[in-house]
Design a protein around this motif. Structure first.
Motif, PDB file in Angstrom:
ATOM      1  N   PRO A 433     -10.603   1.912   2.482  1.00 10.63           N
ATOM      2  CA  PRO A 433     -10.188   1.247   1.245  1.00 10.63           C
ATOM      3  C   PRO A 433     -11.295   1.259   0.201  1.00 10.63           C
ATOM      4  O   PRO A 433     -12.448   0.961   0.512  1.00 10.63           O
ATOM      5  N   GLY A 434     -10.949   1.627  -1.028  1.00  8.85           N
ATOM      6  CA  GLY A 434     -11.874   1.516  -2.147  1.00  8.85           C
ATOM      7  C   GLY A 434     -12.864   2.649  -2.284  1.00  8.85           C
ATOM      8  O   GLY A 434     -13.603   2.709  -3.266  1.00  8.85           O
ATOM      9  N   GLY A 435     -12.885   3.570  -1.336  1.00 12.03           N
ATOM     10  CA  GLY A 435     -13.809   4.697  -1.451  1.00 12.03           C
ATOM     11  C   GLY A 435     -13.231   5.811  -2.312  1.00 12.03           C
ATOM     12  O   GLY A 435     -12.232   5.621  -2.994  1.00 12.03           O
ATOM     13  N   HIS A 436     -13.922   6.952  -2.292  1.00 12.55           N
ATOM     14  CA  HIS A 436     -13.276   8.099  -2.922  1.00 12.55           C
ATOM     15  C   HIS A 436     -13.502   9.353  -2.101  1.00 12.55           C
ATOM     16  O   HIS A 436     -14.448   9.447  -1.312  1.00 12.55           O
ATOM     17  N   PHE A 437     -12.594  10.306  -2.293  1.00 10.48           N
ATOM     18  CA  PHE A 437     -12.485  11.439  -1.390  1.00 10.48           C
ATOM     19  C   PHE A 437     -13.242  12.675  -1.852  1.00 10.48           C
ATOM     20  O   PHE A 437     -13.266  13.668  -1.143  1.00 10.48           O
ATOM     21  N   LEU A 438     -13.832  12.621  -3.048  1.00 11.39           N
ATOM     22  CA  LEU A 438     -14.399  13.853  -3.595  1.00 11.39           C
ATOM     23  C   LEU A 438     -15.473  14.442  -2.683  1.00 11.39           C
ATOM     24  O   LEU A 438     -15.566  15.650  -2.536  1.00 11.39           O
ATOM     25  N   GLY A 439     -16.264  13.579  -2.040  1.00  8.66           N
ATOM     26  CA  GLY A 439     -17.360  14.108  -1.255  1.00  8.66           C
ATOM     27  C   GLY A 439     -17.105  14.177   0.241  1.00  8.66           C
ATOM     28  O   GLY A 439     -17.979  14.607   0.982  1.00  8.66           O
ATOM     29  N   CYS A 440     -15.933  13.738   0.701  1.00 13.43           N
ATOM     30  CA  CYS A 440     -15.756  13.635   2.149  1.00 13.43           C
ATOM     31  C   CYS A 440     -15.618  15.012   2.789  1.00 13.43           C
ATOM     32  O   CYS A 440     -15.342  16.010   2.117  1.00 13.43           O
ATOM     33  N   ALA A 441     -15.820  15.067   4.092  1.00 13.43           N
ATOM     34  CA  ALA A 441     -15.880  16.352   4.799  1.00 13.43           C
ATOM     35  C   ALA A 441     -14.582  17.132   4.638  1.00 13.43           C
ATOM     36  O   ALA A 441     -14.588  18.349   4.402  1.00 13.43           O
ATOM     37  N   HIS A 442     -13.453  16.439   4.730  1.00 16.63           N
ATOM     38  CA  HIS A 442     -12.161  17.111   4.630  1.00 16.63           C
ATOM     39  C   HIS A 442     -11.981  17.764   3.265  1.00 16.63           C
ATOM     40  O   HIS A 442     -11.481  18.892   3.156  1.00 16.63           O
ATOM     41  N   THR A 443     -12.410  17.058   2.214  1.00 16.07           N
ATOM     42  CA  THR A 443     -12.289  17.613   0.876  1.00 16.07           C
ATOM     43  C   THR A 443     -13.186  18.836   0.727  1.00 16.07           C
ATOM     44  O   THR A 443     -12.771  19.876   0.204  1.00 16.07           O
TER      45      THR A 443
ATOM     46  N   ILE B 263       7.366  -2.421  -9.770  1.00 14.58           N
ATOM     47  CA  ILE B 263       7.150  -1.093  -9.198  1.00 14.58           C
ATOM     48  C   ILE B 263       5.812  -1.167  -8.468  1.00 14.58           C
ATOM     49  O   ILE B 263       4.789  -1.444  -9.092  1.00 14.58           O
ATOM     50  N   VAL B 264       5.828  -0.977  -7.162  1.00 17.37           N
ATOM     51  CA  VAL B 264       4.587  -0.986  -6.386  1.00 17.37           C
ATOM     52  C   VAL B 264       4.149   0.463  -6.248  1.00 17.37           C
ATOM     53  O   VAL B 264       4.770   1.234  -5.523  1.00 17.37           O
ATOM     54  N   SER B 265       3.094   0.816  -6.973  1.00 18.35           N
ATOM     55  CA  SER B 265       2.869   2.226  -7.242  1.00 18.35           C
ATOM     56  C   SER B 265       1.431   2.642  -7.010  1.00 18.35           C
ATOM     57  O   SER B 265       0.541   2.326  -7.790  1.00 18.35           O
ATOM     58  N   PRO B 266       1.180   3.395  -5.931  1.00 16.78           N
ATOM     59  CA  PRO B 266      -0.116   4.048  -5.817  1.00 16.78           C
ATOM     60  C   PRO B 266      -0.362   4.900  -7.058  1.00 16.78           C
ATOM     61  O   PRO B 266       0.563   5.537  -7.568  1.00 16.78           O
ATOM     62  N   PHE B 267      -1.591   4.886  -7.547  1.00 14.96           N
ATOM     63  CA  PHE B 267      -1.974   5.717  -8.682  1.00 14.96           C
ATOM     64  C   PHE B 267      -3.044   6.663  -8.171  1.00 14.96           C
ATOM     65  O   PHE B 267      -4.177   6.260  -7.933  1.00 14.96           O
ATOM     66  N   ILE B 268      -2.644   7.917  -7.984  1.00 12.69           N
ATOM     67  CA  ILE B 268      -3.486   8.834  -7.213  1.00 12.69           C
ATOM     68  C   ILE B 268      -3.707  10.149  -7.942  1.00 12.69           C
ATOM     69  O   ILE B 268      -2.752  10.816  -8.316  1.00 12.69           O
ATOM     70  N   VAL B 269      -4.973  10.486  -8.133  1.00  8.82           N
ATOM     71  CA  VAL B 269      -5.327  11.859  -8.447  1.00  8.82           C
ATOM     72  C   VAL B 269      -5.806  12.469  -7.137  1.00  8.82           C
ATOM     73  O   VAL B 269      -6.849  12.081  -6.602  1.00  8.82           O
ATOM     74  N   GLY B 270      -4.989  13.378  -6.613  1.00  5.49           N
ATOM     75  CA  GLY B 270      -5.236  13.935  -5.284  1.00  5.49           C
ATOM     76  C   GLY B 270      -6.617  14.578  -5.196  1.00  5.49           C
ATOM     77  O   GLY B 270      -7.054  15.247  -6.120  1.00  5.49           O
ATOM     78  N   GLY B 271      -7.283  14.373  -4.080  1.00  4.53           N
ATOM     79  CA  GLY B 271      -8.634  14.895  -3.923  1.00  4.53           C
ATOM     80  C   GLY B 271      -9.695  13.891  -4.338  1.00  4.53           C
ATOM     81  O   GLY B 271     -10.839  13.980  -3.909  1.00  4.53           O
ATOM     82  N   ALA B 272      -9.314  12.934  -5.201  1.00  7.19           N
ATOM     83  CA  ALA B 272     -10.247  11.874  -5.616  1.00  7.19           C
ATOM     84  C   ALA B 272      -9.850  10.559  -4.959  1.00  7.19           C
ATOM     85  O   ALA B 272     -10.620   9.971  -4.206  1.00  7.19           O
ATOM     86  N   MET B 273      -8.613  10.105  -5.203  1.00  9.10           N
ATOM     87  CA  MET B 273      -8.159   8.840  -4.634  1.00  9.10           C
ATOM     88  C   MET B 273      -7.300   9.021  -3.376  1.00  9.10           C
ATOM     89  O   MET B 273      -6.749   8.035  -2.864  1.00  9.10           O
ATOM     90  N   ALA B 274      -7.179  10.233  -2.885  1.00 14.61           N
ATOM     91  CA  ALA B 274      -6.431  10.496  -1.654  1.00 14.61           C
ATOM     92  C   ALA B 274      -6.937  11.826  -1.097  1.00 14.61           C
ATOM     93  O   ALA B 274      -7.600  12.594  -1.803  1.00 14.61           O
ATOM     94  N   PRO B 275      -6.610  12.129   0.164  1.00 11.68           N
ATOM     95  CA  PRO B 275      -7.061  13.392   0.747  1.00 11.68           C
ATOM     96  C   PRO B 275      -6.522  14.584  -0.045  1.00 11.68           C
ATOM     97  O   PRO B 275      -5.468  14.491  -0.686  1.00 11.68           O
ATOM     98  N   VAL B 276      -7.224  15.685   0.062  1.00  9.56           N
ATOM     99  CA  VAL B 276      -6.901  16.872  -0.713  1.00  9.56           C
ATOM    100  C   VAL B 276      -5.815  17.704  -0.009  1.00  9.56           C
ATOM    101  O   VAL B 276      -5.904  18.921   0.067  1.00  9.56           O
TER     102      VAL B 276
END
Lengths: 517, 517
Positions: A433-443, B263-276
């Motif tokens: 929660p609250g982190g970001h994915f830009l630097g993670c291994a999967h990305t 509206i319960v809405s994730p706000f996601i730019v993929g690769g940054a706020m979620a896995p790529v």
């Protein structure tokens, strides 16, 4: 064709084989994506019940109304022999006859290119993309709108060769109006054969020009190869409603006899050439394709053929054809379902639009059609790039804009990976929660191929974009097209083959006086 | 709220009832289409197996990783009482708990407008279209790009009211940056309530502003009506990944307690706020929505709520969010399937694009998203028109361009008629081979409603278009927007209600010093 001309190609098998090897050595080969193999479902708009109604009605149309084969006594003889009721030029087909005859048409076929890496498989879950066909005008940002010339034609073929997402060099990418009508096809084929190593289409404007096309392919590929393989896919338009004219059927007869592929394609502006309803139009489309494909199989059972549907709507205020409309998409979806039920490859779609400029209207209408074509199961998409102004204009800018969008279709069609790596549970645990994915291994491991990226569109911050001139898409496209043309290198071709092709064209031109009809 | 302010609305029931009758009498009512009721299938991109993997993984995320409820001790107490494992601000949900709690959320609900003809049904097979939300900048052809003001805001609300295919007036159609941050919501709500009679959204930037929104609705609709009916649908963004902040949750708490929709809405730019990856992003989206919707039901079981998914891709070269991409569409399709399996209304899509101008890029990207949203089963589409530059800019021209395209969605969604009239067998027999359909009886009887027609795009012959100034789409749109604004008439509103709303806004503004945070 002259025996001398065949010497160039003879004895070394496929001209493309050596070319491909040379390209690999010199590193000049331009990257081209393989044709699309869909890993996503089709969108099935119509219910089974609706499809059965349309199929029943189409049989009634063939049996009760019939189709006309105009100025073509040999065709009437063939139909009579096959069991049709022929009165005058009207051919009525007993229920089930056309569908029975269509059964010998293959569900898929390979169209060979001179570079075998660029062969395309037409049918099944595949989608092959080919450029705009037919415009008498060209437009670009620098020169505006004007009649097309053979030099324009060559420019489009070079752009097609340079387009990563375009699998096919097409046919009449524009009409070279500065060449005599009876000689254009020779120059057009020569351009496709020498400036591109992608597959291409043959001439259909006269049966003799279809024969010329086959002969030039024999020079390029070798006579034996052409006898055994499909090396052209050509566009046979039906003169809707329900009419098959002698010119188009004559070309179809040449190609089918030579085992070359034809797209049997109703050309319909709804409300003018078909009833003003989706269901009625689909009924007519199916009846026309059933008759046309059946006829191809009377010429040669097993000849490769495509279920075509070029159907669009009409603006009832002005009578102008309209593109990217919901009715056009509905017809595309329905026609795709009908084609799949016949087990035939399906042609429809394209970057169709009515706009005069490569602007927002052009892009809305184009995107609406491209999306419908992808989800509607199209196997061969003509006009996939470059189409403007209802097909009157081939646009340099729109060619590269559309060709760029075709990349998105490839990625969409690939579907969604569901393996462990794609599930990314480790990444979710790593970031939390609250982190970001830009630097993670999967990305880090996956970002390079994760997202489709346009090569043309603007992704820059506003300030950068503004400083660089606040360019719109058409301006970016103009620059991109110039860059591609500057980088263009002709794909390697055996010098003997090139000389033989040029000699063939010169000889055929010398044999005929110029004609402009 | 002051009792005096309620006097205006009290005793005459729904304010909109009288207004609608008056509108009918005066003929000033602007035509607005009813929300879309889909008569076409959804596009089911993911297999059942893929959906089950994602659902299993989302439960694992909730159980093993958990979600954070930040600065919100009351929320942690609620979770503890519901059976969650709470450590610090981290809430871990035993497998199945969230889904169990979500079961009380309704599958569909009515959002009431002050004009009951403009009520919308959110959920089921329906699609409700609402305009762009959130941009701090506006752009138009005349004034370029600049910070938005309350006068810009009102202009967009008027355009929304005049847009036939837009069902909803939206919320923050642009940020009125010339009004203090702590008072903007009052002016925005006043504009929606007085300049439009379509449904609208409430403020979410502070719990107190959510309460203000409810109170203003009590003035407009009457307190009893608001107690018993949903009159707002408001946008609660989740702070992805997996974080629920106190501001948004505070607003949700106010609305859910008042039975108003969120509206319960994730706000996601993929690769940054979620896995790529698409599968990983969908897993996170589902986990976040499960937690958020479950929390809304802890506040008030049965509170109306929408499964939201604002998810887009990223340009890994620049870090910029990208729109209209294949991955964004794949996530939209998958999220729609997950929402339907939960039995919840689904929010996604919009006229999303990254372009700085209302040009071809904007239209390609927008059309890609609008088409995916229609076929992906979206029930509530925010940003359906006017979105430009990744949501930084609300564009006057793009507002009317997109709003026009929304008409095509209505026609596409209506499906294909298959009755006798639509089958058109009489027309096929009447016209026969080689004829044309323009004059036949079937065409005459049906042409007016047969084909969707843009009110904005250019369908004229080249020569006419050229003589009229060779206008591109943005230029046509600028002229069209001006015409709509010139024709705009405010929908009738009871004078007492208007005065009570204005008095409420004046009083609330006077109670607070200006604040710009």
């Amino acid at each position: 064709m002259g025996e001398a001309e065949l010497q160039g190609a003879r004895g070394r098998g496929r001209a493309g084989g050596g070319a491909a090897r040379r390209a690999a050595r010199t590193g000049l080969s331009v990257e081209t994506a393989r044709f699309i193999e869909r890993n996503i479902p089709d969108f099935e708009l119509l219910t089974l019940e609706a499809l059965e109604i349309i199929e029943t009605n189409a049989e009634r149309v063939l049996e009760e109304i019939g189709v006309s084969f105009v100025d073509n006594p040999a065709a009437l003889d063939r139909w009579r022999a096959a069991g049709a009721d022929v009165q005058g030029e009207r051919v009525r087909l007993p229920r089930g006859l056309a569908r029975h005859l269509c059964a010998t048409a293959p569900a898929r076929f390979t169209q060979h290119a001179r570079n075998p890496e660029r062969n395309v498989e037409i049918g099944g879950r595949n989608l092959v993309l080919a450029p705009v066909y037919g415009p008498p005008f060209v437009r670009d940002l620098d020169g505006g709108r004007r009649y097309a010339t053979i030099e324009d034609f060559r420019r489009f073929v070079r752009l097609g060769q340079m387009s990563k997402w375009l699998h096919h060099s097409g046919g009449t990418v524009c009409e070279p109006t500065d060449v005599a009508v009876n000689k254009r096809h020779l120059d057009m084929l020569l351009a496709h054969m020498t400036l591109s190593d992608k597959p291409f289409m043959g001439s259909v404007t006269e049966p003799s020009r279809a024969r010329d096309s086959v002969e030039m392919c024999e020079v390029l590929f070798g006579r034996d190869f052409v006898a055994e393989n499909t090396v052209m896919t050509s566009l046979i338009n039906i003169n809707s409603p329900l009419t098959f004219d002698a010119t188009m059927m004559g070309a179809l007869e040449v190609y089918a006899a030579a085992n070359q592929a034809c797209i049997v394609s109703p050309f319909i502006v709804g409300g003018a050439m078909a009833p003003v309803s989706v269901a009625g139009t689909l009924t007519q489309v199916l009846a026309e394709v059933l008759a046309g494909v059946a006829y191809s199989q009377l010429i040669r059972p097993g000849a490769p053929v495509i279920f075509g549907a070029f159907v669009t709507s009409i603006d009832m205020n002005s009578g102008a054809p309209t593109f990217g409309t919901p009715e056009a998409s509905q017809i595309l979806f329905g026609a795709g379902q009908l084609a799949r039920r016949m087990g035939l490859p399906f042609r429809s779609g394209g970057g169709l639009c009515g706009s005069k400029l490569p602007d927002a209207q052009a892009a809305y209408e184009t995107a609406n059609t491209l999306n419908a074509a992808l989800l509607g199961g199209v196997n061969f998409m003509l006009h996939a790039c470059g189409w403007l102004e209802g097909g009157l204009v081939a646009s340099i800018e729109k060619f590269v804009m559309d060709a760029d969008q075709l990349g998105a279709l490839h990625k969409m069609a690939a579907g969604v990976a569901m393996d462990q790596e794609a599930q990314a549970m480790d990444a979710l645990a790593e970031v939390g929660p609250g982190g970001h994915f830009l630097g993670c291994a999967h990305t880090q491991a996956n970002f390079q191929r994760a997202f489709w990226r346009s090569e043309l569109l603007d992704y820059k911050p506003f300030e950068t974009w503004d400083e660089e001139g606040a360019r719109d898409t058409a301006t970016l496209a103009s620059e991109w097209a110039k860059r591609l043309l500057a980088q263009y290198q002709p794909p390697p071709l055996d010098e003997g083959v090139r000389e033989a092709l040029e000699a063939h064209v010169a000889r055929r031109k010398a044999e005929m006086p110029d004609a402009f009809v």
